[in-house]
Design a protein around this motif. Structure first.
Motif, PDB file in Angstrom:
ATOM      1  N   ASP A  56       0.817  -1.225   0.000  1.00  0.00           N
ATOM      2  CA  ASP A  56       0.000   0.000   0.000  1.00  0.00           C
ATOM      3  C   ASP A  56       0.845   1.266   0.000  1.00  0.00           C
ATOM      4  O   ASP A  56       0.366   2.338   0.360  1.00  0.00           O
ATOM      5  CB  ASP A  56      -0.935   0.008   1.213  1.00  0.00           C
ATOM      6  N   THR A  57       2.116   1.175  -0.416  1.00  0.00           N
ATOM      7  CA  THR A  57       2.999   2.343  -0.342  1.00  0.00           C
ATOM      8  C   THR A  57       3.251   2.977  -1.706  1.00  0.00           C
ATOM      9  O   THR A  57       4.309   3.572  -1.939  1.00  0.00           O
ATOM     10  CB  THR A  57       4.341   1.963   0.313  1.00  0.00           C
ATOM     11  N   VAL A  58       2.298   2.844  -2.599  1.00  0.00           N
ATOM     12  CA  VAL A  58       2.305   3.554  -3.880  1.00  0.00           C
ATOM     13  C   VAL A  58       1.001   4.344  -3.944  1.00  0.00           C
ATOM     14  O   VAL A  58      -0.069   3.789  -3.709  1.00  0.00           O
ATOM     15  CB  VAL A  58       2.401   2.576  -5.070  1.00  0.00           C
ATOM     16  N   GLY A  62      -3.776   3.689  -3.895  1.00  0.00           N
ATOM     17  CA  GLY A  62      -4.760   4.184  -2.939  1.00  0.00           C
ATOM     18  C   GLY A  62      -4.227   4.861  -1.708  1.00  0.00           C
ATOM     19  O   GLY A  62      -5.009   5.260  -0.831  1.00  0.00           O
ATOM     20  N   ASN A  63      -2.901   5.030  -1.585  1.00  0.00           N
ATOM     21  CA  ASN A  63      -2.330   5.690  -0.413  1.00  0.00           C
ATOM     22  C   ASN A  63      -2.151   7.183  -0.699  1.00  0.00           C
ATOM     23  O   ASN A  63      -1.258   7.581  -1.451  1.00  0.00           O
ATOM     24  CB  ASN A  63      -0.986   5.055  -0.052  1.00  0.00           C
ATOM     25  N   ASN A  64      -2.987   8.005  -0.075  1.00  0.00           N
ATOM     26  CA  ASN A  64      -2.932   9.452  -0.299  1.00  0.00           C
ATOM     27  C   ASN A  64      -1.894  10.145   0.570  1.00  0.00           C
ATOM     28  O   ASN A  64      -1.728  11.365   0.479  1.00  0.00           O
ATOM     29  CB  ASN A  64      -4.308  10.077  -0.033  1.00  0.00           C
ATOM     30  N   ASN A  65      -1.173   9.383   1.391  1.00  0.00           N
ATOM     31  CA  ASN A  65      -0.205   9.977   2.315  1.00  0.00           C
ATOM     32  C   ASN A  65       1.236   9.843   1.832  1.00  0.00           C
ATOM     33  O   ASN A  65       2.157  10.205   2.550  1.00  0.00           O
ATOM     34  CB  ASN A  65      -0.346   9.324   3.696  1.00  0.00           C
ATOM     35  N   LYS A 253       3.129  14.428  11.754  1.00  0.00           N
ATOM     36  CA  LYS A 253       2.016  14.431  10.799  1.00  0.00           C
ATOM     37  C   LYS A 253       1.715  13.022  10.249  1.00  0.00           C
ATOM     38  O   LYS A 253       0.730  12.841   9.543  1.00  0.00           O
ATOM     39  CB  LYS A 253       2.352  15.355   9.621  1.00  0.00           C
ATOM     40  N   MET A 254       2.561  12.061  10.577  1.00  0.00           N
ATOM     41  CA  MET A 254       2.364  10.712  10.054  1.00  0.00           C
ATOM     42  C   MET A 254       1.159  10.056  10.721  1.00  0.00           C
ATOM     43  O   MET A 254       0.926  10.245  11.918  1.00  0.00           O
ATOM     44  CB  MET A 254       3.615   9.849  10.286  1.00  0.00           C
ATOM     45  N   GLN A 255       0.423   9.288   9.940  1.00  0.00           N
ATOM     46  CA  GLN A 255      -0.761   8.595  10.461  1.00  0.00           C
ATOM     47  C   GLN A 255      -0.411   7.161  10.823  1.00  0.00           C
ATOM     48  O   GLN A 255       0.208   6.446  10.041  1.00  0.00           O
ATOM     49  CB  GLN A 255      -1.880   8.598   9.420  1.00  0.00           C
ATOM     50  N   LEU A 256      -0.814   6.756  12.018  1.00  0.00           N
ATOM     51  CA  LEU A 256      -0.609   5.374  12.423  1.00  0.00           C
ATOM     52  C   LEU A 256      -1.535   4.452  11.623  1.00  0.00           C
ATOM     53  O   LEU A 256      -2.648   4.844  11.278  1.00  0.00           O
ATOM     54  CB  LEU A 256      -0.917   5.199  13.911  1.00  0.00           C
ATOM     55  N   LYS A 294      10.596   7.939   7.919  1.00  0.00           N
ATOM     56  CA  LYS A 294      11.812   7.573   7.186  1.00  0.00           C
ATOM     57  C   LYS A 294      11.507   6.584   6.051  1.00  0.00           C
ATOM     58  O   LYS A 294      12.080   6.678   4.964  1.00  0.00           O
ATOM     59  CB  LYS A 294      12.825   6.964   8.151  1.00  0.00           C
ATOM     60  N   TYR A 295      10.610   5.664   6.330  1.00  0.00           N
ATOM     61  CA  TYR A 295      10.238   4.640   5.348  1.00  0.00           C
ATOM     62  C   TYR A 295       9.603   5.287   4.118  1.00  0.00           C
ATOM     63  O   TYR A 295       9.987   5.000   2.970  1.00  0.00           O
ATOM     64  CB  TYR A 295       9.271   3.680   6.030  1.00  0.00           C
ATOM     65  N   TYR A 296       8.650   6.190   4.326  1.00  0.00           N
ATOM     66  CA  TYR A 296       8.003   6.873   3.214  1.00  0.00           C
ATOM     67  C   TYR A 296       8.992   7.753   2.456  1.00  0.00           C
ATOM     68  O   TYR A 296       8.947   7.847   1.224  1.00  0.00           O
ATOM     69  CB  TYR A 296       6.822   7.705   3.716  1.00  0.00           C
TER      70      TYR A 296
END
Length: 500
Positions: A56-58, A62-65, A253-256, A294-296
């Motif tokens: 889900d990291t593209v 569907g990932n808007n973050n 600002k990161m969402q859990l 960091k991952y994003y």
């Protein structure tokens, strides 16, 4: 004048007519060839493999973050598959079995490696690898970045190599992503002299992209088709990203994740493995947000390097005749279910993003898939018009690309050492933990984040029996050595396996 009538009574006219007709046909054929030059050329292959990138990291998935403009463009110009799986691992280093399956096209326990990662000498001589299939067909085969298999297999597979990372990861204490270890290959030399080791001196994603761009820009024989295997080390830890990318993802600002937990509900096996102790217990919301930041940032930075490669492909004039396959070796938990790593059977860890783009590939289409990463090899071979080696277990997904069906398998299987086994349909997933005799059951349509375990509900008892039977069927197919009634003993026997 009646041309047909004259022709019937005149042999000379017959001859002229035949010649003119032949010339006309040849002209038409020639005209078609000029209008469709890509169809006359062998298909190039560009395979892009990231490391530890969750499904889900593209943004296009569907990932808007997260910001991934180059992967989004690739997905929008090609075809994406939503349910693509890594089949599992016989060791904590899940990356290694995944790459072994990708490069052999074979199932988890049929790749030629035993549980200790030892090569079966019969396998080396018997089975053709991904790169080797194209190399034997006259392709320039090139590899850069993470390899993680033996260099003997590398030599069989590739004609060119630059910025090869032989090992599984670039550890923090050895330079991390800022100064990783790399190797260049010189095919004019023999033995160990063909390989030159050095330190990268910049972020590993940039080193890998530099090598891929250089190969495209400076090929000696452009009359040959190419097969490129580009293996990024990112976003595998250590979580190193340039400051300008980190600034785009402020920690506060990161969402859990919605399925974040401070602890996993039970010890699922290897709970204190290296991946899982990168952050303490209980999981801290602050620490998980910092890691996600960091991952994003690493993923967006890698996306930019992928963009550089795609831009050079366009500049080379080869883009319209190149099949691009992008995926990752598996996913990653990053706080979901109280876990950090990939040594589990939840979707965030066993699935990977997957995009195919190229000639005759549908544009902007999404299909389910339900196939494993080992289908990369036979799919690329079939689309290139090459014969798929008999040793390959995985099916080509060309029927899915052509719209003949939506899924390759009705169910998929997963395994992690002797601790976990999984079987999943599009509707339900069963995870069984042999060492503790525990079962989980999830409704994947109603509960895709796998939050609500249904295994104790009486109305699902028959479903569990049926899915356990499906699991046993898959164990036979993949040659899983585990006896669910004696997991430790059966797996110990597998660990002691020696090749004769």
């Amino acid at each position: 004048m009646n041309f047909i009538g004259t022709r019937k009574n005149n042999k000379h006219s017959d001859t002229i007519f035949s010649v003119l007709l032949s010339v006309l046909i040849l002209a038409l054929i020639g005209g078609c060839s000029e209008q469709n030059p890509a169809q006359e050329k062998p298909l190039n292959i560009l395979f892009i493999l990231t490391d530890d990138q969750a499904p889900d990291t593209v943004a296009a998935f569907g990932n808007n973050n997260i910001n991934t403009p180059n992967l989004d463009s690739l997905a929008n110009q090609g075809m994406r598959f939503s349910h693509v799986f890594n089949q599992g691992a016989w060791s904590g280093a899940v990356c290694l079995p995944s790459r072994q399956m990708i490069n052999t096209g074979r199932h988890l326990y049929r790749t030629g490696l035993d549980a200790r990662g030892m090569n079966d000498p019969k396998f080396v001589a018997k089975h053709t690898t991904f790169g080797e299939t194209f190399k034997q067909s006259g392709y320039d085969t090139f590899q850069t970045g993470k390899w993680h298999l033996s260099m003997d297999v590398w030599r069989r597979s590739f004609t060119h190599g630059k910025a090869i990372h032989k090992n599984g990861m670039s550890r923090h204490e050895k330079g991390g992503h800022w100064d990783g270890n790399f190797t260049d290959y010189d095919g004019t030399k023999s033995g160990d002299a063909a390989f030159t080791d050095y330190k990268g001196g910049k972020h590993t994603s940039e080193v890998v992209a530099d090598a891929a761009v250089d190969f495209l820009a400076n090929r000696n024989d452009v009359s040959k088709p190419f097969m490129m295997y580009v293996g990024f080390l990112a976003p595998h830890d250590p979580l190193h990203a340039p400051d300008e990318y980190l600034a785009k993802y402020p920690r506060d600002k990161m969402q859990l994740p919605e399925n974040f937990l401070k602890y996993h509900p039970f010890d699922q096996g290897d709970y204190y493995l290296r991946d899982e102790v990168l952050s303490g217990f209980p999981r801290s919301e602050k620490n998980i947000k910092a890691m996600l930041s960091k991952y994003y940032a690493m993923i967006e930075h890698t996306d930019a390097q992928i963009g550089r490669i795609l831009a050079e492909l366009e500049a080379s004039g080869q883009a319209d005749n190149t099949l691009i396959i992008y995926t990752s070796d598996h996913g990653l938990a990053m706080g979901q279910h109280g876990l950090l790593g990939k040594q589990n059977q939840y979707d965030h860890s066993v699935r990977a993003p997957f995009v195919v783009k190229g000639p005759n590939i549908p544009v902007g289409k999404t299909a389910t898939g339900m196939f494993y990463l080992n289908s990369v090899f036979p799919t690329a071979a079939e689309l290139a018009g090459l014969e798929i080696p008999e040793s390959v277990d995985a099916p080509s997904i060309v029927p899915l690309i052509n719209g003949e069906k939506d899924v390759a398998f009705d169910t998929v299987y997963g395994a992690y050492r002797h601790f976990q086994r999984m079987v999943r349909s599009q509707d339900y997933k069963l995870i069984y933990y042999p060492m503790i005799k525990r079962t989980q059951l999830f409704d994947m349509k109603a509960d895709p984040l796998e939050i609500h375990d249904l295994s104790t509900k009486p109305e699902h008892a028959d479903r569990i029996v049926s899915m356990m039977a499906q699991l046993e069927e898959w164990k036979v197919i993949v040659e899983d050595p585990l006896d669910l009634n004696a997991p430790q003993a059966s797996y110990d026997a597998f660990l002691k396996l020696t090749w004769d």
